[in-house]
Design an enzyme around this catalytic site. Structure first.
Site, PDB file in Angstrom:
ATOM      1  N   CYS A  29      11.787 135.894   8.407  1.00 45.04           N
ATOM      2  CA  CYS A  29      11.237 137.316   7.996  1.00 45.04           C
ATOM      3  C   CYS A  29      12.099 138.376   8.814  1.00 45.04           C
ATOM      4  O   CYS A  29      12.619 137.987   9.682  1.00 45.04           O
ATOM      5  CB  CYS A  29       9.785 137.581   8.443  1.00 45.04           C
ATOM      6  SG  CYS A  29       8.752 136.392   8.023  1.00 45.04           S
ATOM      7  N   GLY A  68      14.440 137.742   4.036  1.00 41.87           N
ATOM      8  CA  GLY A  68      13.262 137.419   3.469  1.00 41.87           C
ATOM      9  C   GLY A  68      13.305 138.148   1.918  1.00 41.87           C
ATOM     10  O   GLY A  68      13.473 139.286   2.014  1.00 41.87           O
ATOM     11  N   ASN A  74       7.533 138.655  13.111  1.00 42.24           N
ATOM     12  CA  ASN A  74       8.658 137.433  12.740  1.00 42.24           C
ATOM     13  C   ASN A  74       8.342 136.310  13.583  1.00 42.24           C
ATOM     14  O   ASN A  74       8.532 136.640  14.618  1.00 42.24           O
ATOM     15  CB  ASN A  74       9.889 138.122  12.859  1.00 42.24           C
ATOM     16  CG  ASN A  74      11.235 137.258  12.598  1.00 42.24           C
ATOM     17  OD1 ASN A  74      12.072 137.432  13.359  1.00 42.24           O
ATOM     18  ND2 ASN A  74      10.924 136.059  11.783  1.00 42.24           N
ATOM     19  N   GLY A  75       8.396 135.097  12.910  1.00 42.44           N
ATOM     20  CA  GLY A  75       8.097 134.032  13.865  1.00 42.44           C
ATOM     21  C   GLY A  75       7.033 133.140  13.188  1.00 42.44           C
ATOM     22  O   GLY A  75       6.578 133.178  12.262  1.00 42.44           O
ATOM     23  N   TYR A  98      23.505 131.086  11.330  1.00 43.71           N
ATOM     24  CA  TYR A  98      23.447 131.288   9.771  1.00 43.71           C
ATOM     25  C   TYR A  98      22.652 132.688   9.640  1.00 43.71           C
ATOM     26  O   TYR A  98      22.684 133.238   8.516  1.00 43.71           O
ATOM     27  CB  TYR A  98      22.651 129.897   9.432  1.00 43.71           C
ATOM     28  CG  TYR A  98      22.239 130.174   7.971  1.00 43.71           C
ATOM     29  CD1 TYR A  98      23.515 130.483   6.964  1.00 43.71           C
ATOM     30  CD2 TYR A  98      20.870 130.197   7.417  1.00 43.71           C
ATOM     31  CE1 TYR A  98      22.950 130.709   5.391  1.00 43.71           C
ATOM     32  CE2 TYR A  98      20.769 130.423   6.100  1.00 43.71           C
ATOM     33  CZ  TYR A  98      21.339 130.479   5.195  1.00 43.71           C
ATOM     34  OH  TYR A  98      21.214 130.706   3.898  1.00 43.71           O
TER      35      TYR A  98
END
Length: 485
Positions: free
Chosen positions: A16, A42, A121-122, A262
């Site tokens: 995210c 996202g 986020n996570g 990435y």
């Protein structure tokens, strides 16, 4: 909801992106721009929450791209105020592939001292345990997201302020989390003690910005100040500026190494280094470790491009755009019927036939997950008349799932979990296949001596199977961790 590219299921989804701003006019506009810059993290859905002294809290949550949902005046006029936070998402926990609007962050809660919104986020690795305990004590959940646990833990806290309650809640959470949150007057940012997921601080005039990546600061003209430290909590207000403290027991940082490979945009800065330069260095290391006689080095666009340039520079083999990406391929293109699906990656990628014909080609990609796309690209290259095809992969074999915020397939669906490198080469039917070593990857990201096996500097569980945080919920469901060596 379909994936952003329904014809490519062979990439790990980029968890995210989170963004927050305080002390500016029309904060929602800046949040929307920041989320647009973080769209690569996202593409399933996004949301914005703001606060205005007269109009209170307002929010908007939508499926799809930021550009399609948060650019019209009719939406943005409903989001007034000088403070706001936002979130773009892939579903990494809960109802994957069948997300309800109630799962879209930021989440909002009303507490005795006022309202607060939170975006995460996570992944919380003990979310199932926490959810069961909270439900047994009377909590009513509105979503399937693990992030909602934080709101309920805050509600049960006896802290005297919202930052105090958040601090107490996050001490009960295991896993990986970067959080942006807001009250009526404060913007809050927190990273977990290992610093697995990124979060940065910026300055915008008299205002302040929190973001998953520095590229989102650039789009709004904000100055990048620093990264939020692992285990740090910052509380920002217009009157007092940035106040920082460290509420968690100190631990050695284990930042996600796949951010370098990435996830992050190549124009972002991580750990003081350009992501682009790091990926080029990965390509150079790959050329040293796995040389091969060939005529061209071609990236699998776009994620393989910097590593391919590095491989070319190190090897002296010419770089060429042997595969061209259709930049306008998106979720709204066409309903993917079975006939269209059979076209596979040809809808997104096309081979530059005049360049490829009769050549020995090195294809550089960032990773191999299931191997389905790699096989299709190889077939396209051979159909275009290539003499040989050699794959070079800018990460070690992805053999273990991630439980810290990345949508990874089950382990048995990961090609490297069930095959040796030679078996993968035979499966892909290429002339040669080589991955960068884990030591080589560490050297490329700046660790001159490679990976310290006793105390790794990064989270590399997807490659090594060594999880820095015990995945409690997955172990409860029967996941088998790697045996200690």
């Amino acid at each position: 909801m379909p994936p952003a590219h329904p014809f490519d299921d062979d990439k790990l989804r980029e968890e995210c992106g989170i963004f927050g701003v305080i002390g500016v006019n029309d904060a929602a506009n800046f949040v929307a721009l920041g989320l647009h810059a973080l769209q690569h993290r996202g593409q399933e859905a996004g949301g914005i929450v703001v606060h205005h002294p007269e109009h209170g809290f307002n929010s908007a949550r939508r499926f799809g791209y930021v550009r399609d949902n948060f650019t019209s005046a009719s939406v943005m006029e409903t989001l007034p105020g000088p403070i706001g936070i936002g979130h773009v998402r892939y579903s990494t926990a809960g109802n994957k592939g069948n997300t309800a609007i109630r799962d879209v962050q930021p989440f909002f809660g009303e507490f005795s001292m006022g309202g607060a919104a939170i975006a995460h986020n996570g992944n919380i690795t003990n979310a199932n345990t926490l959810r069961r305990e909270l439900i047994e004590r009377g909590s009513i959940f509105q979503s399937s997201s693990d992030s909602e646990c934080i709101i309920h833990l805050m509600a049960r806290s006896m802290g005297r302020s919202i930052p105090d309650r958040m601090e107490e809640a996050l001490r009960k959470v295991e896993g990986a989390f970067s959080v942006v949150a807001m009250t009526r007057t404060k913007l809050i940012g927190v990273r977990d003690p290992l610093g697995v997921r990124p979060l940065v601080l910026g300055k915008l005039g008299d205002g302040w910005v929190l973001s998953s990546e520095t590229c989102a600061l650039d789009i709004i003209g904000a100055e990048f100040l620093r990264e939020i430290e692992p285990g740090e909590m910052v509380v920002i207000s217009e009157q007092e500026g940035v106040q920082s403290h460290f509420p968690f027991r100190p631990r050695k940082s284990r930042f996600c190494i796949f951010e370098h490979v990435y996830f992050s945009r190549p124009d972002s800065i991580l750990g003081g280094r350009s992501v682009y330069e790091t990926r080029e260095a990965i390509g150079r290391e790959l050329a040293k470790e796995a040389p091969v006689d060939a005529d061209l080095v071609c990236p699998v666009p776009d994620s393989g491009t910097p590593a391919a340039i590095g491989y070319s520079l190190q090897s002296g083999i010419p770089y060429a755009m042997g595969i061209i990406r259709n930049q306008y391929m998106g979720r709204t293109f066409i309903e993917p019927s079975e006939q269209i699906r059979n076209m596979g990656v040809r809808l997104k990628l096309n081979v530059n036939r005049a360049l490829i014909r009769g050549k020995r080609v090195i294809l550089v990609d960032d990773s191999v997950v299931r191997g389905t796309t790699s096989r299709k690209i190889k077939e396209m290259i051979l159909d275009a008349g290539a003499k040989e095809v050699h794959f070079r992969i800018a990460s070690p074999p992805t053999a273990w799932p991630c439980f810290y915020g990345v949508d990874t397939p089950q382990r048995e669906k990961l090609l490297a979990a069930t095959m040796s490198e030679e078996e993968m080469r035979e499966h892909l039917q290429v002339d040669s296949l080589s991955f960068i070593s884990l030591d080589g990857l560490y050297r490329a990201v700046g660790e001159a001596n490679g990976r310290d096996p006793k105390q790794p500097q990064y989270c590399d569980a997807c490659f090594s199977g060594e999880y820095p945080v015990r995945p409690a919920d997955m172990l409860e469901q029967g996941f088998q961790m790697k045996a200690a060596e």
